[in-house]
Design a protein around this motif. Structure first.
Motif, PDB file in Angstrom:
ATOM      1  N   GLU A 163       0.846  -1.195   0.000  1.00 17.77           N
ATOM      2  CA  GLU A 163       0.000   0.000   0.000  1.00 17.77           C
ATOM      3  C   GLU A 163       0.875   1.236   0.000  1.00 17.77           C
ATOM      4  O   GLU A 163       1.932   1.263   0.620  1.00 17.77           O
ATOM      5  CB  GLU A 163      -0.919   0.010   1.222  1.00 17.77           C
ATOM      6  N   ARG A 164       0.443   2.258  -0.731  1.00 17.08           N
ATOM      7  CA  ARG A 164       1.219   3.497  -0.757  1.00 17.08           C
ATOM      8  C   ARG A 164       0.314   4.650  -1.136  1.00 17.08           C
ATOM      9  O   ARG A 164      -0.770   4.452  -1.712  1.00 17.08           O
ATOM     10  CB  ARG A 164       2.402   3.407  -1.738  1.00 17.08           C
ATOM     11  N   VAL A 165       0.749   5.849  -0.819  1.00 16.80           N
ATOM     12  CA  VAL A 165       0.065   7.072  -1.204  1.00 16.80           C
ATOM     13  C   VAL A 165       1.022   7.865  -2.090  1.00 16.80           C
ATOM     14  O   VAL A 165       2.150   8.146  -1.699  1.00 16.80           O
ATOM     15  CB  VAL A 165      -0.344   7.910   0.027  1.00 16.80           C
ATOM     16  N   ILE A 166       0.565   8.205  -3.294  1.00 21.17           N
ATOM     17  CA  ILE A 166       1.380   8.956  -4.245  1.00 21.17           C
ATOM     18  C   ILE A 166       0.871  10.391  -4.310  1.00 21.17           C
ATOM     19  O   ILE A 166      -0.341  10.615  -4.369  1.00 21.17           O
ATOM     20  CB  ILE A 166       1.312   8.320  -5.651  1.00 21.17           C
ATOM     21  N   ILE A 167       1.768  11.354  -4.271  1.00 27.12           N
ATOM     22  CA  ILE A 167       1.397  12.760  -4.418  1.00 27.12           C
ATOM     23  C   ILE A 167       1.380  13.109  -5.894  1.00 27.12           C
ATOM     24  O   ILE A 167       2.406  13.092  -6.566  1.00 27.12           O
ATOM     25  CB  ILE A 167       2.376  13.680  -3.663  1.00 27.12           C
ATOM     26  N   MET A 168       0.184  13.399  -6.422  1.00 24.82           N
ATOM     27  CA  MET A 168       0.020  13.757  -7.830  1.00 24.82           C
ATOM     28  C   MET A 168      -0.689  15.103  -7.921  1.00 24.82           C
ATOM     29  O   MET A 168      -1.804  15.259  -7.413  1.00 24.82           O
ATOM     30  CB  MET A 168      -0.800  12.691  -8.564  1.00 24.82           C
ATOM     31  N   ASP A 169      -0.024  16.095  -8.543  1.00 28.94           N
ATOM     32  CA  ASP A 169      -0.599  17.435  -8.673  1.00 28.94           C
ATOM     33  C   ASP A 169      -1.058  17.967  -7.319  1.00 28.94           C
ATOM     34  O   ASP A 169      -2.168  18.488  -7.173  1.00 28.94           O
ATOM     35  CB  ASP A 169      -1.779  17.416  -9.656  1.00 28.94           C
ATOM     36  N   ILE A 182       2.857  -0.860 -10.768  1.00 31.64           N
ATOM     37  CA  ILE A 182       4.217  -0.333 -10.920  1.00 31.64           C
ATOM     38  C   ILE A 182       4.232   1.096 -11.459  1.00 31.64           C
ATOM     39  O   ILE A 182       5.269   1.577 -11.922  1.00 31.64           O
ATOM     40  CB  ILE A 182       5.064  -1.252 -11.809  1.00 31.64           C
ATOM     41  N   PHE A 183       3.085   1.794 -11.364  1.00 28.62           N
ATOM     42  CA  PHE A 183       3.067   3.207 -11.750  1.00 28.62           C
ATOM     43  C   PHE A 183       3.994   3.997 -10.835  1.00 28.62           C
ATOM     44  O   PHE A 183       4.002   3.827  -9.617  1.00 28.62           O
ATOM     45  CB  PHE A 183       1.650   3.765 -11.646  1.00 28.62           C
ATOM     46  N   TYR A 184       4.773   4.878 -11.423  1.00 23.30           N
ATOM     47  CA  TYR A 184       5.717   5.746 -10.708  1.00 23.30           C
ATOM     48  C   TYR A 184       6.669   4.924  -9.827  1.00 23.30           C
ATOM     49  O   TYR A 184       6.812   5.138  -8.639  1.00 23.30           O
ATOM     50  CB  TYR A 184       4.964   6.790  -9.875  1.00 23.30           C
ATOM     51  N   THR A 185       7.289   3.954 -10.474  1.00 24.55           N
ATOM     52  CA  THR A 185       8.292   3.129  -9.808  1.00 24.55           C
ATOM     53  C   THR A 185       9.522   3.028 -10.694  1.00 24.55           C
ATOM     54  O   THR A 185       9.530   3.485 -11.835  1.00 24.55           O
ATOM     55  CB  THR A 185       7.767   1.698  -9.540  1.00 24.55           C
ATOM     56  N   HIS A 186      10.556   2.405 -10.186  1.00 22.03           N
ATOM     57  CA  HIS A 186      11.740   2.083 -10.977  1.00 22.03           C
ATOM     58  C   HIS A 186      12.164   0.659 -10.655  1.00 22.03           C
ATOM     59  O   HIS A 186      11.866   0.137  -9.580  1.00 22.03           O
ATOM     60  CB  HIS A 186      12.878   3.078 -10.698  1.00 22.03           C
ATOM     61  N   PRO A 187      12.855  -0.001 -11.586  1.00 23.37           N
ATOM     62  CA  PRO A 187      13.205  -1.408 -11.382  1.00 23.37           C
ATOM     63  C   PRO A 187      14.374  -1.596 -10.424  1.00 23.37           C
ATOM     64  O   PRO A 187      15.300  -0.788 -10.369  1.00 23.37           O
ATOM     65  CB  PRO A 187      13.573  -1.888 -12.797  1.00 23.37           C
TER      66      PRO A 187
END
Length: 312
Positions: A163-169, A182-187
Motif C-alpha cells: 500500500e502506498r500514497v502517491i502525491i500527484m498534482d 508499478i506506476f511511478y516506480t523504478h526497477p
C-alpha cells in the motif's frame, strides 16, 4: 556462512526472479528524514529497503537461507560489520524505516505465494513465471511458516509493496503497493545489486547512485554535480569517487560536456549526462580509462545544452 557465501545463495535461480519495483518517491522521502545522519546512511536505508522487499516478494525465507537472514547477516550482505551499532537506528524495530512507514517489524515469515484474480480464483501460474504487467492479478496470497517452523528472529514487512500514497498534482492518491501496481516506480535488479555488494568500491553508495540515475526517463538524466548532491545527499569527493567507479565498471555511461572557460556572465557550462546500463553491460573488473571533461575557451566552445533524458 560468510558474506560471499550468502551473496552466492541469493543469486536468482531463474530469470524471472531477479526483478521487483521500488517507489520513486523513496529518494525524496529518505532525503527529507532529518534523523538520517548522512548521505552514506541514506544509501544504506535505500539498499536495505530494496533487499527486504526482494526477500519478501520471492519468499526467500522459505529456502535454505532462512536461518541466515537475520538482521546481523543483512548488515553483512550490505557490507557492514555485524557488530556495527551505528546503523541500527535505521533498520531496528521502531527505527527510521519503521517510523516513516516504509517497513514494519513482523514475525510472519512468507514461504510461498498464490496469485488470485478479481473473482477469488487462483491463477494457474507460479511465482517464477508471473509477468509484472499481468493485469489479471488482483491479490497475492502469501503462505507463512507456522509457529514451530519459524526462525528465531523477526523480519521486515515492506509496507510500500502492499500500500502506498502517491502525491500527484499536490493531491494524495491511494495506490496499490508496488507488488501490484508499478506506476511511478523504478526497477530493482537483484543481479546488479549482488554485483554491487560483491565490489566494495561500489557497495551501497554506488548502487544507490546508480538507482537514482536508473529511475529517470530512459534511465538517463542530465544534471549538474551540485544538483546531484542536493538530490541524493552524497556530496563532494565521495560523489565524485563513486561516479568514477560506476563509470569504470560500466554501470553508467557519461557524456562529458566540455568545460567552457571565460563563458559570458549568466551562461553556464552544460551539465554531464548520466545513463544507467543494464546488468549485461556491467564489467566484473573496472576499466581504468574514465573520461574527464575537455576544457575549451569561449567563444570556440559550444555552451548550448543538449538534452539527454531528464534534465536538472
Amino acid at each position: 556462512m560468510d558474506r560471499f557465501e550468502i551473496l552466492k545463495e541469493l543469486e536468482p535461480a531463474k530469470k524471472s526472479k531477479y526483478l521487483i519495483f521500488i517507489p520513486n518517491e523513496i529518494f525524496d522521502d529518505l532525503l527529507n528524514v532529518n534523523e538520517i545522519r548522512n548521505g552514506m546512511h541514506i544509501a544504506l536505508a535505500y539498499c536495505y529497503y530494496c533487499l527486504i522487499s526482494y526477500l519478501y516478494r520471492y519468499c526467500i525465507y522459505g529456502n535454505i537461507l532462512a536461518d541466515y537472514l537475520n538482521q546481523p547477516n543483512l548488515k553483512k550482505i550490505l557490507g557492514y560489520s555485524v557488530i556495527n551499532k551505528e546503523i541500527d537506528y535505521i533498520m531496528k524495530r521502531n527505527g527510521v524505516l519503521d517510523a516513516i512507514g516504509y517497513t514494519r517489524t513482523v514475525t510472519e515469515i512468507p514461504i510461498s505465494v498464490i496469485y488470485i484474480d478479481a473473482f477469488g480464483n487462483a491463477l494457474n501460474f507460479g511465482i517464477d513465471s508471473r509477468p509484472f504487467d499481468f493485469e489479471e492479478v488482483f491479490e497475492m496470497e502469501f503462505r507463512f511458516l507456522n509457529e514451530f517452523e519459524k526462525p528465531k528472529f523477526k523480519i521486515k514487512y515492506p509496507v510500500k509493496a502492499f500500500e502506498r500514497v502517491i502525491i500527484m498534482d499536490c493531491e494524495e492518491v491511494d495506490s496499490d503497493g508496488t507488488f501490484f501496481d508499478i506506476f511511478y516506480t523504478h526497477p530493482f535488479d537483484m543481479r546488479v545489486f549482488l554485483h554491487a555488494m560483491r565490489h566494495d568500491d561500489i557497495g551501497t553508495v554506488g548502487f544507490y547512485l546508480y538507482q537514482f540515475i536508473n529511475r529517470h526517463e530512459n534511465h538517463s538524466i542530465q544534471i549538474t554535480l551540485e544538483n546531484l548532491e542536493k538530490r541524493t545527499g552524497i556530496i563532494g569527493r565521495t560523489l565524485d569517487r563513486y561516479l568514477k567507479k560506476l563509470e569504470a565498471y560500466n554501470y553508467i555511461e557519461v557524456i562529458h560536456q566540455d568545460f567552457i572557460v571565460n563563458a559570458p556572465v549568466g551562461e553556464r557550462n552544460p551539465p554531464n549526462t548520466y545513463t544507467a546500463n543494464s546488468y549485461k553491460d556491467i564489467y566484473n573488473e573496472p576499466y581504468n580509462e574514465v573520461r574527464i571533461r575537455n576544457v575549451t575557451f569561449y567563444p570556440d566552445g559550444d555552451i548550448s545544452s543538449i538534452e539527454h533524458g531528464s534534465q536538472e
